[in-house]
Design an enzyme around this catalytic site. Structure first.
Site, PDB file in Angstrom:
ATOM      1  N   LYS A  42       0.891  -1.226   0.024  1.00 21.27           N
ATOM      2  CA  LYS A  42      -0.052  -0.139  -0.057  1.00 21.27           C
ATOM      3  C   LYS A  42       0.994   1.262  -0.069  1.00 21.27           C
ATOM      4  O   LYS A  42       2.184   1.118   0.252  1.00 21.27           O
ATOM      5  CB  LYS A  42      -0.919   0.138   1.265  1.00 21.27           C
ATOM      6  CG  LYS A  42      -0.222  -0.185   2.392  1.00 21.27           C
ATOM      7  CD  LYS A  42      -1.032  -0.351   3.785  1.00 21.27           C
ATOM      8  CE  LYS A  42      -0.464  -0.115   4.956  1.00 21.27           C
ATOM      9  NZ  LYS A  42      -1.351  -0.447   6.108  1.00 21.27           N
ATOM     10  N   ARG A 139     -11.096  -0.417  14.308  1.00 19.56           N
ATOM     11  CA  ARG A 139     -11.084   0.479  13.167  1.00 19.56           C
ATOM     12  C   ARG A 139     -11.937  -0.152  12.535  1.00 19.56           C
ATOM     13  O   ARG A 139     -13.133   0.413  12.052  1.00 19.56           O
ATOM     14  CB  ARG A 139      -9.522   0.361  12.815  1.00 19.56           C
ATOM     15  CG  ARG A 139      -9.351   1.407  11.586  1.00 19.56           C
ATOM     16  CD  ARG A 139      -8.021   1.396  11.249  1.00 19.56           C
ATOM     17  NE  ARG A 139      -7.143   0.226  10.889  1.00 19.56           N
ATOM     18  CZ  ARG A 139      -5.896  -0.015  10.212  1.00 19.56           C
ATOM     19  NH1 ARG A 139      -5.212   1.102  10.458  1.00 19.56           N
ATOM     20  NH2 ARG A 139      -5.410  -1.055  10.047  1.00 19.56           N
ATOM     21  N   HIS A 169      -6.288  -7.385  13.156  1.00 22.37           N
ATOM     22  CA  HIS A 169      -4.931  -6.349  13.015  1.00 22.37           C
ATOM     23  C   HIS A 169      -4.799  -6.079  14.345  1.00 22.37           C
ATOM     24  O   HIS A 169      -5.685  -5.826  15.132  1.00 22.37           O
ATOM     25  CB  HIS A 169      -5.367  -5.334  12.138  1.00 22.37           C
ATOM     26  CG  HIS A 169      -3.954  -4.374  11.773  1.00 22.37           C
ATOM     27  ND1 HIS A 169      -3.053  -4.898  11.301  1.00 22.37           N
ATOM     28  CD2 HIS A 169      -3.729  -2.967  12.092  1.00 22.37           C
ATOM     29  CE1 HIS A 169      -2.314  -4.008  11.088  1.00 22.37           C
ATOM     30  NE2 HIS A 169      -2.632  -2.920  11.463  1.00 22.37           N
ATOM     31  N   ARG A 222       1.157 -10.667   7.017  1.00 22.47           N
ATOM     32  CA  ARG A 222       1.092  -9.580   6.453  1.00 22.47           C
ATOM     33  C   ARG A 222       2.424  -8.705   6.433  1.00 22.47           C
ATOM     34  O   ARG A 222       2.466  -8.234   7.623  1.00 22.47           O
ATOM     35  CB  ARG A 222      -0.235  -8.923   6.591  1.00 22.47           C
ATOM     36  CG  ARG A 222      -1.511  -9.566   6.289  1.00 22.47           C
ATOM     37  CD  ARG A 222      -2.648  -8.538   6.424  1.00 22.47           C
ATOM     38  NE  ARG A 222      -2.753  -7.997   7.696  1.00 22.47           N
ATOM     39  CZ  ARG A 222      -3.186  -8.660   8.628  1.00 22.47           C
ATOM     40  NH1 ARG A 222      -3.892  -9.723   8.756  1.00 22.47           N
ATOM     41  NH2 ARG A 222      -3.319  -7.946  10.107  1.00 22.47           N
ATOM     42  N   TYR A 268      14.931  32.085   3.303  1.00 17.91           N
ATOM     43  CA  TYR A 268      13.470  32.963   3.858  1.00 17.91           C
ATOM     44  C   TYR A 268      13.610  33.143   5.158  1.00 17.91           C
ATOM     45  O   TYR A 268      13.935  32.529   6.159  1.00 17.91           O
ATOM     46  CB  TYR A 268      12.278  32.077   3.550  1.00 17.91           C
ATOM     47  CG  TYR A 268      11.858  31.900   2.188  1.00 17.91           C
ATOM     48  CD1 TYR A 268      11.757  32.959   1.162  1.00 17.91           C
ATOM     49  CD2 TYR A 268      11.962  30.667   1.528  1.00 17.91           C
ATOM     50  CE1 TYR A 268      11.428  32.844  -0.022  1.00 17.91           C
ATOM     51  CE2 TYR A 268      11.526  30.396   0.356  1.00 17.91           C
ATOM     52  CZ  TYR A 268      11.203  31.589  -0.692  1.00 17.91           C
ATOM     53  OH  TYR A 268      11.182  31.594  -1.976  1.00 17.91           O
ATOM     54  N   CYS A 314      13.223  25.252   1.716  1.00 16.89           N
ATOM     55  CA  CYS A 314      12.406  26.164   0.750  1.00 16.89           C
ATOM     56  C   CYS A 314      11.487  24.910   0.060  1.00 16.89           C
ATOM     57  O   CYS A 314      11.828  23.967   0.171  1.00 16.89           O
ATOM     58  CB  CYS A 314      13.034  26.922  -0.263  1.00 16.89           C
ATOM     59  SG  CYS A 314      14.339  28.025   0.377  1.00 16.89           S
ATOM     60  N   MET A 315      10.608  25.300  -0.920  1.00 16.19           N
ATOM     61  CA  MET A 315       9.843  24.416  -1.515  1.00 16.19           C
ATOM     62  C   MET A 315      10.782  23.433  -2.247  1.00 16.19           C
ATOM     63  O   MET A 315      10.304  22.074  -2.224  1.00 16.19           O
ATOM     64  CB  MET A 315       9.056  25.092  -2.510  1.00 16.19           C
ATOM     65  CG  MET A 315       7.915  24.179  -3.118  1.00 16.19           C
ATOM     66  SD  MET A 315       6.829  24.907  -4.411  1.00 16.19           S
ATOM     67  CE  MET A 315       5.527  25.722  -3.065  1.00 16.19           C
ATOM     68  N   ASP A 316      11.727  23.731  -2.946  1.00 17.62           N
ATOM     69  CA  ASP A 316      12.551  22.954  -3.937  1.00 17.62           C
ATOM     70  C   ASP A 316      14.128  22.782  -3.604  1.00 17.62           C
ATOM     71  O   ASP A 316      14.873  22.197  -4.263  1.00 17.62           O
ATOM     72  CB  ASP A 316      12.268  23.485  -5.375  1.00 17.62           C
ATOM     73  CG  ASP A 316      10.987  23.912  -5.534  1.00 17.62           C
ATOM     74  OD1 ASP A 316      10.084  23.068  -5.607  1.00 17.62           O
ATOM     75  OD2 ASP A 316      10.740  25.246  -5.838  1.00 17.62           O
TER      76      ASP A 316
HETATM   77  C1  PLP Z   1      -0.339  -1.864   6.716  1.00 18.65           C
HETATM   78  C2  PLP Z   1      -1.191  -3.220   7.295  1.00 18.65           C
HETATM   79  C3  PLP Z   1      -0.236  -4.232   7.493  1.00 18.65           C
HETATM   80  C4  PLP Z   1       1.253  -4.112   7.523  1.00 18.65           C
HETATM   81  O1  PLP Z   1       1.772  -3.614   8.762  1.00 18.65           O
HETATM   82  P1  PLP Z   1       3.258  -3.539   9.036  1.00 18.65           P
HETATM   83  O2  PLP Z   1       3.410  -3.120  10.133  1.00 18.65           O
HETATM   84  O3  PLP Z   1       3.902  -2.556   8.049  1.00 18.65           O
HETATM   85  O4  PLP Z   1       4.184  -4.950   8.558  1.00 18.65           O
HETATM   86  C5  PLP Z   1      -0.793  -5.304   7.946  1.00 18.65           C
HETATM   87  N1  PLP Z   1      -2.140  -5.499   8.115  1.00 18.65           N
HETATM   88  C6  PLP Z   1      -2.867  -4.421   7.812  1.00 18.65           C
HETATM   89  C7  PLP Z   1      -4.300  -4.639   8.061  1.00 18.65           C
HETATM   90  C8  PLP Z   1      -2.423  -3.147   7.486  1.00 18.65           C
HETATM   91  O5  PLP Z   1      -3.284  -2.056   7.119  1.00 18.65           O
END
Ligand code: PLP
Length: 385
Positions: A42, A139, A169, A222, A268, A314-316
């Site tokens: 992601k 969540r 999670h 995951r 700046y 600065c920005m860039d």
């Molecule tokens: C982002 C995410 C992960 C990955 O977590 P890490 O701590 O980066 O390994 C796993 N499960 C869910 C639901 C997530 O949103």
């Protein structure tokens, strides 16, 4: 490949794909043969670039990809990635056809979501579903038995739905106090016992849980932050089962060098005043690149030495105080290694009072990415051109 043709400003992120595959290999060895690894890509692979990271992770044996929302999954399909992809966040029920047409698996936990999806799906459609359980993150997810029973039977009754996975999670897997983690784990065990038939994939572990809570692997984990070689939290760093190798580094070059006299000011607000005659270098990176103004004072590496960013960013562009006159074109490392010196993502995170996750995510899309494999440039992606 002619690297000169791929970008025209000397600021680039380098992604070491060998380290992505090393981290994946080590995780696979750690969790064992019976546990599949979902590569979490992601947020454009935590700022590392989704396509190349996804390909490297799959080549290294990842079984599944995971993203936050449907657009991210579709972006991977558009880039030709055919592997299974799970959307971890919610997708509108009205968009379920797009998911099905692109063979994207969805996270589901609301009865009314299923009812709306049933209205829309064509008769020959097949949607792979991972049911999310809320065991304490608060969540997303099913929270009680009646909800889960209803959800399971609605899925079972409709041949267009395939219950492929169930997961949860953790809120505190990256802490050394296990109390809340264990409560979530117990709740998960209880909740999966409510299923009439267990789905193929049962997964709970993010990186932290996968690394330090072996008892919770079930049959998949995951893997996000650790695939990028970053530690889920400084707290668990001392107890990691293997060394992580960071894949990300950030570099630029000196584009202008000059001497300013004692008492002269710069940038700046003219807030920085030279306390002696000083050599100042200008770097072509600024807050629009994600190198935000709060990083004023942060050090960078030039010729293996630490030098501070002086004056407002600065920005860039931004300025650094040099130890001596240095040639234009000298490489400057903002994150990464030069000689014996190393600036880690964690150091930058600490400076900003945040977590390492946020640092690689905030590096702007306009910075080109140079992918290295076996020590050679494999590909350069410049999203601007
Ligand atoms: C982002 C995410 C992960 C990955 O977590 P890490 O701590 O980066 O390994 C796993 N499960 C869910 C639901 C997530 O949103």
């Amino acid at each position: 490949m002619d690297s000169q043709l791929a970008y025209y400003r000397d600021t680039w992120a380098e992604i070491n794909l060998d380290h992505i595959s090393y981290n994946m290999d080590e995780m696979k060895r750690h969790v064992g043969e019976d546990v599949k690894v979902f590569a979490v890509v992601k947020a454009n692979a935590y700022g590392h670039g989704d396509e190349e990271v996804a390909r490297e992770a799959l080549n290294s044996g990842a079984s599944y990809l995971a993203v936050a929302f449907l657009d991210e999954a579709l972006a991977l399909r558009k880039k030709g990635i055919a592997a299974p992809i799970l959307v971890l966040g919610i997708c509108r029920p009205g968009d379920v056809r797009i998911a099905v047409e692109n063979r994207i698996s969805l996270t589901v936990f609301q009865q009314r979501w299923l009812c709306e999806a049933k209205e829309i799906l064509p008769s020959n459609a097949r949607l792979d579903i991972h049911v999310k359980l809320d065991t304490g993150m608060g969540r997303l997810g099913v929270r009680n038995k009646d909800e889960l029973k209803e959800l399971e039977s609605t899925i079972k009754e409709d041949p267009r739905f395939c219950l492929e996975g169930v997961y949860t999670h953790f809120a505190t897997a990256d802490e050394l106090n296990f109390a809340y983690f264990e409560r979530q784990m117990e709740r998960f065990q209880e909740m999966i016992s409510w299923f009439e038939a267990r789905p193929e994939f049962i997964h709970t572990g993010n990186s932290a849980a996968a690394l330090i809570h072996s008892e919770t692997h079930h049959n998949a984990v995951r893997m996000g932050i650790s695939m990028y070689g970053l530690t889920p939290s400084p707290e668990i760093e001392p107890v990691l089962p293997f060394r992580l190798k960071p894949a990300f580094s950030l570099h630029t070059k000196l584009v202008h060098v000059k001497k300013i006299s004692k008492g002269e000011r710069l940038s700046y607000g003219a807030t920085y005043e030279a306390t002696e005659d000083e050599w100042i270098g200008t770097l072509p990176i600024g807050y629009a690149d994600g190198w935000i103004r709060k990083l004023q004072g942060q050090e960078v590496l030039i010729e293996g030495q630490r030098v501070p960013i002086v004056g407002r960013i600065c920005m860039d562009q931004c300025m650094v105080k040099l130890p001596a006159e240095l040639p234009i074109g000298t490489v400057v490392t903002l994150i990464g290694k030069q000689g014996e010196e190393y600036i880690s993502v964690n150091e930058v995170a600490e400076k900003l009072h945040t977590i390492n996750y946020e640092i690689t995510c905030m590096v702007a899309g306009r910075i080109p990415k140079v992918y290295k494999k076996n020590g050679k440039v494999k590909r350069i992606i410049n999203s601007l051109l």
